[in-house]
Design an enzyme around this catalytic site. Sequence first.
Site, PDB file in Angstrom:
ATOM      1  N   ASP A   7      43.176  47.984  37.236  1.00 12.04           N
ATOM      2  CA  ASP A   7      44.019  48.618  38.245  1.00 12.04           C
ATOM      3  C   ASP A   7      44.949  47.522  38.747  1.00 12.04           C
ATOM      4  OD1 ASP A   7      44.967  50.556  40.075  1.00 12.04           O
ATOM      5  OD2 ASP A   7      43.690  49.704  41.638  1.00 12.04           O
ATOM      6  N   GLU A  68      46.277  51.060  34.307  1.00  7.46           N
ATOM      7  CA  GLU A  68      46.959  52.150  35.000  1.00  7.46           C
ATOM      8  C   GLU A  68      48.452  52.039  34.751  1.00  7.46           C
ATOM      9  OE1 GLU A  68      45.855  53.870  39.007  1.00  7.46           O
ATOM     10  OE2 GLU A  68      47.676  52.758  39.508  1.00  7.46           O
ATOM     11  N   ASP A 141      40.255  49.262  44.737  1.00  5.77           N
ATOM     12  CA  ASP A 141      40.854  48.785  43.481  1.00  5.77           C
ATOM     13  C   ASP A 141      39.788  48.625  42.396  1.00  5.77           C
ATOM     14  OD1 ASP A 141      43.651  48.017  44.649  1.00  5.77           O
ATOM     15  OD2 ASP A 141      42.174  47.068  45.961  1.00  5.77           O
TER      16      ASP A 141
END
Length: 190
Positions: A7, A68, A141
């Site tokens: 992430d 991501e 996160d």
Amino acid sequence: MRVLGVDPGLTRCGVGVVDGAPGRPLRMVGVGVVRTPAEAEIGQRLLLVEQGIEGWLDEHRPDLVAVERVFAQHNVRTVMGTAQASAVAMLCATRRGIPVTLHTPSEVKAAVTGSGRADKAQVTAMVQRLLRLDAPPKPADAADALALAICHIWRGGATNRLEAAVQAARSTSRSMPLKARSTSVKGSIL
């Protein structure tokens, strides 16, 4: 399959490693956050992100890295930092010959919760449940990185097979003589 989920972020870059296969129980191997000081120069921060990700790659040796996909936000500075951290993760994996797949936030939410509009609390709760963890992974996160890995394990194989089929079709089309290629295009819907 072992997947490292990333992430991306400059201040906190979530990382999570999950082992699993579609239809089988998932297992968390590791989870954490690569942190950089907000006051540091951008080049130094990117170097710290690289060193952190390299450490995770060394320790866990994933089969694939799921990152991501960066999407447009109102804050251009945040988008730039996220995109830069994302590029670092992709570069680290590619340099080692590890395949990289990008997943959108809504794709990850849908895979983990069943809804592409789920909030962070719902994603974290489902990650905890799916990985049978005693406590929710923190910070958010880290939970998001695990969700990325889960998403890829469940959905990535099909996506990769579709992309490979498209590539194979393109390669076959390019290798066909021009006359055969124009004949095959006439009968297809493009």
